[in-house]
Design a protein around this motif. Sequence first.
Motif, mmCIF file in Angstrom:
data_model
loop_
_atom_site.group_PDB
_atom_site.id
_atom_site.type_symbol
_atom_site.label_atom_id
_atom_site.label_comp_id
_atom_site.label_asym_id
_atom_site.label_seq_id
_atom_site.Cartn_x
_atom_site.Cartn_y
_atom_site.Cartn_z
ATOM 1 N N ARG A 339 0.799 -1.021 -0.164
ATOM 2 C CA ARG A 339 -0.048 -0.057 0.068
ATOM 3 C C ARG A 339 0.829 1.287 -0.145
ATOM 4 O O ARG A 339 2.074 1.101 0.436
ATOM 5 C CB ARG A 339 -0.772 0.123 1.401
ATOM 6 N N MET A 340 0.450 2.451 -0.405
ATOM 7 C CA MET A 340 1.340 3.725 -0.768
ATOM 8 C C MET A 340 0.514 4.923 -0.193
ATOM 9 O O MET A 340 -0.559 4.901 -0.052
ATOM 10 C CB MET A 340 1.388 3.439 -2.497
ATOM 11 N N SER A 341 1.445 5.843 0.002
ATOM 12 C CA SER A 341 0.819 7.253 0.372
ATOM 13 C C SER A 341 1.241 7.974 -1.201
ATOM 14 O O SER A 341 2.197 7.980 -1.499
ATOM 15 C CB SER A 341 1.679 7.768 1.386
ATOM 16 N N ILE A 342 0.056 8.708 -1.365
ATOM 17 C CA ILE A 342 0.107 9.688 -2.540
ATOM 18 C C ILE A 342 -0.094 11.018 -2.052
ATOM 19 O O ILE A 342 -0.967 11.393 -1.176
ATOM 20 C CB ILE A 342 -1.307 9.451 -3.479
ATOM 21 N N TYR A 343 1.022 11.734 -2.284
ATOM 22 C CA TYR A 343 0.893 13.234 -1.647
ATOM 23 C C TYR A 343 0.794 14.114 -2.921
ATOM 24 O O TYR A 343 1.301 14.225 -3.835
ATOM 25 C CB TYR A 343 2.500 13.683 -1.036
ATOM 26 N N TYR A 344 -0.610 14.518 -3.119
ATOM 27 C CA TYR A 344 -1.115 15.244 -4.348
ATOM 28 C C TYR A 344 -1.474 16.653 -4.270
ATOM 29 O O TYR A 344 -1.568 17.228 -3.425
ATOM 30 C CB TYR A 344 -2.497 14.624 -4.495
ATOM 31 N N PHE A 394 -4.295 8.905 0.450
ATOM 32 C CA PHE A 394 -4.180 10.083 -0.526
ATOM 33 C C PHE A 394 -4.514 11.290 0.263
ATOM 34 O O PHE A 394 -5.470 11.642 0.829
ATOM 35 C CB PHE A 394 -5.303 9.938 -1.419
ATOM 36 N N THR A 395 -3.300 12.209 0.232
ATOM 37 C CA THR A 395 -3.532 13.478 0.991
ATOM 38 C C THR A 395 -2.821 14.556 0.132
ATOM 39 O O THR A 395 -2.252 14.221 -0.897
ATOM 40 C CB THR A 395 -2.975 13.205 2.107
ATOM 41 N N PHE A 396 -2.699 15.716 0.543
ATOM 42 C CA PHE A 396 -2.205 16.743 -0.006
ATOM 43 C C PHE A 396 -0.883 17.213 0.034
ATOM 44 O O PHE A 396 -0.019 16.513 0.942
ATOM 45 C CB PHE A 396 -3.026 18.015 0.280
ATOM 46 N N HIS A 397 -0.186 18.032 -0.745
ATOM 47 C CA HIS A 397 1.226 18.180 -0.996
ATOM 48 C C HIS A 397 1.488 19.690 -1.083
ATOM 49 O O HIS A 397 1.423 20.053 -2.286
ATOM 50 C CB HIS A 397 1.732 17.378 -2.278
ATOM 51 N N PRO A 398 1.514 20.382 -0.043
ATOM 52 C CA PRO A 398 1.396 21.826 -0.010
ATOM 53 C C PRO A 398 2.642 22.364 -0.811
ATOM 54 O O PRO A 398 3.807 22.019 -0.455
ATOM 55 C CB PRO A 398 1.294 22.363 1.357
ATOM 56 N N TYR A 399 2.571 23.626 -1.357
ATOM 57 C CA TYR A 399 3.421 24.286 -1.916
ATOM 58 C C TYR A 399 3.761 25.612 -0.920
ATOM 59 O O TYR A 399 2.613 26.092 -0.386
ATOM 60 C CB TYR A 399 3.179 25.032 -3.404
ATOM 61 N N HIS A 430 6.091 20.200 -1.002
ATOM 62 C CA HIS A 430 6.630 20.382 -2.375
ATOM 63 C C HIS A 430 8.093 20.801 -1.974
ATOM 64 O O HIS A 430 8.310 21.890 -1.532
ATOM 65 C CB HIS A 430 5.696 21.199 -2.909
ATOM 66 N N ARG A 431 9.056 20.381 -3.029
ATOM 67 C CA ARG A 431 10.225 20.696 -3.068
ATOM 68 C C ARG A 431 10.871 20.485 -1.683
ATOM 69 O O ARG A 431 11.970 20.905 -1.289
ATOM 70 C CB ARG A 431 10.553 21.986 -3.535
ATOM 71 N N VAL A 432 10.205 19.893 -0.735
ATOM 72 C CA VAL A 432 10.724 19.477 0.735
ATOM 73 C C VAL A 432 11.293 21.001 1.484
ATOM 74 O O VAL A 432 12.473 20.923 1.995
ATOM 75 C CB VAL A 432 11.662 18.410 0.891
ATOM 76 N N LEU A 433 11.039 22.241 0.989
ATOM 77 C CA LEU A 433 11.155 23.437 1.787
ATOM 78 C C LEU A 433 10.890 23.275 3.097
ATOM 79 O O LEU A 433 10.068 22.779 3.664
ATOM 80 C CB LEU A 433 10.499 24.311 0.827
#
Length: 672
Positions: A339-344, A394-399, A430-433
Amino acid sequence: MDRSRIPSRSIVKLWEAIGVSVFLIILLSGSWVIHTARGEPPPRLSPYAAVNLEKWIPSVGEASPILLLLNERSDNPFGLYLGEVLRAEGLNSFQVASLSELTHIPLGRSDLILLAEGPLDDEQARALRDYVATGGRLVAMRPDARLASLFGLEWAEGTTTEGYLQIEPTHPVGKGIATSTLQFHGVADHYHLAGAQVVAWLFQDRETRTGFPAITLYQYGQGQAALWAFDLARSIAYTRQGNPSWANQERDGAKFIRASDMFVGWIDLDRLAIPQADEQQRLLVNLLTFMTRDARPLPRLWYFPGAAEGIFIATGDSHQNPASAVERVLALVEEYGGRMSIYYAPPLSPSDGQRAARRVKRWMESFFPAGDASARMPPTPRQIARWRAQGHEFTFHPYVDESLETGWSNYWKEFIGLGYGPPSPTVRTHRVLWTGWVESARLQASYGIRMNLDYYHWGPAFCNKTEECGYGYFTGSGLPMRFVDQEGHILNVYQQLTQLVDEHLLAAYGGPAGLSSGEATAVSRMLIHNSLERYPGAVVAQFHIDPFAAEENYAREAEQWLRGTLGYARARDIPIWSAEEWLRFTEARQGTHLEEIQWSPEAQQLRFQLVAPADPAVELAVMVPLWHGGARLVQVEVDGHPVLHGERRVGGVLYGWVSVWAGSHQIAATYR
């Protein structure tokens, strides 16, 4: 005219009613979306963990084997973090008190005292001497110099800062720990030996021994006293989280500030393959187990679920990718039983109206699918619900390019507004800032995020001057531990390193390592193998979704590495989990209490209560030393029923273990 083909008035009215109803549904759906999109994120939570409130309660049951003594007068705020070290190592059988309460605490009820760094007054020093002289056991972090003789040492001039330590190979406490020199962060005091045994030596650098001890053990009266010349808690925090003095500095030559910038010149690249923080924590456990070998055996929790010898965490960042690409990657992971995590990361809409229109469109697509309308369509709420039902995250991937606060607020609202919510409690930015030493983690904890994967093995920070790249543990750890801030407050969010990153490894992505998929798979196999055979820890991989929505040559290279990595994990019988599953297990494990620990020397039996947060999906492995006082473990009972026990070695200690489901259990271990 054929009137049979003309609908009756009642049918016309029915269709009109249906049309109006559909219109109203769409309108109401759009209105709901606008409301949701305009709404603010949920009320912000306190980012601090409840662990800060723990205190020693002398009136409750049997005293725990370990008493952690904190020093309010210390200018070192990391004393409480020693509790996080114990939890990470599964020693969930300790209590916490402060030195100001020392006169009210019957010290003799505890088998061992773990003393945080800080000054003592004469009365406190006398109480600790008396405790050890009458049979107690004391482990002290960089203690007050007036206690030097208690440890069989004489205080010496000078200190070693940002040095190394190395195990004394002849001492049994160091058995099973890496034999190379290991980094520590902070200041170590110098002592001359005056009868103490050396467990580890201080080194000025990788090669230069100072002649002073780093860790010692001494028989004092009827008890024992062990000294760490530096503070392990501060060193672990700095090893895992980087140099706080370098926060918000661009140091690796790559655009943008990331957590990895705090490790440039901080982590010895020649030690990257060793989880140095984990090894030193296991050395502490070896020491505690050795010192209590004639007291109660110390029960302990294994790092992973049940019989699993390791864990693999599959994650993938997705940047506005179509549902078909996400589906393709999830199917690949499922092929290997994972199973996997999707950061969308959805595209931000410029207006509430446009966001509402997009939400209505997704609503219509969910209920009135138009076949394969387009392989480029983004995910619908119905698809996401299905993926989650299959066990994926499935969760979010913030900028956060504009600002940390603004990015989180905007992307949270966007994710919810599209019907994709609720966000789950793990994240990768995002970009692991990264902002500050722990400011990003603090903000994430306030949004209810409880596991962070932003410490990410990417970039020139991990390649030397000849462009040879190292692989492993730049935080010194593969284990999850909660963040600590510079005031010593424990944040309610776990740090989990991401070791395997496609955009670092693969030449097809322009990665600094410049490897083929086959070469990258060899790196994956090496880290997985080491986590099973030498350094227990979670291995986390980043499998971006983006290549699977791009040209086929990128997708082919990405798929070959994914298959090679997951295939090896499957072959080694390692569970392949999402980050959310790993967090669920981690919180249950570290929230477990080992209570009422009683040892009967006559019956040679250890009895204790395991109390874990009830969760039918969490399987724990509880361990007891295989040998104690010259006797060997022969039987384990769970809730009165004998069960078969396995054996495993952790650090230098052999354990017997049994698997139990989370909940409350009475455990008895009998030795002969």
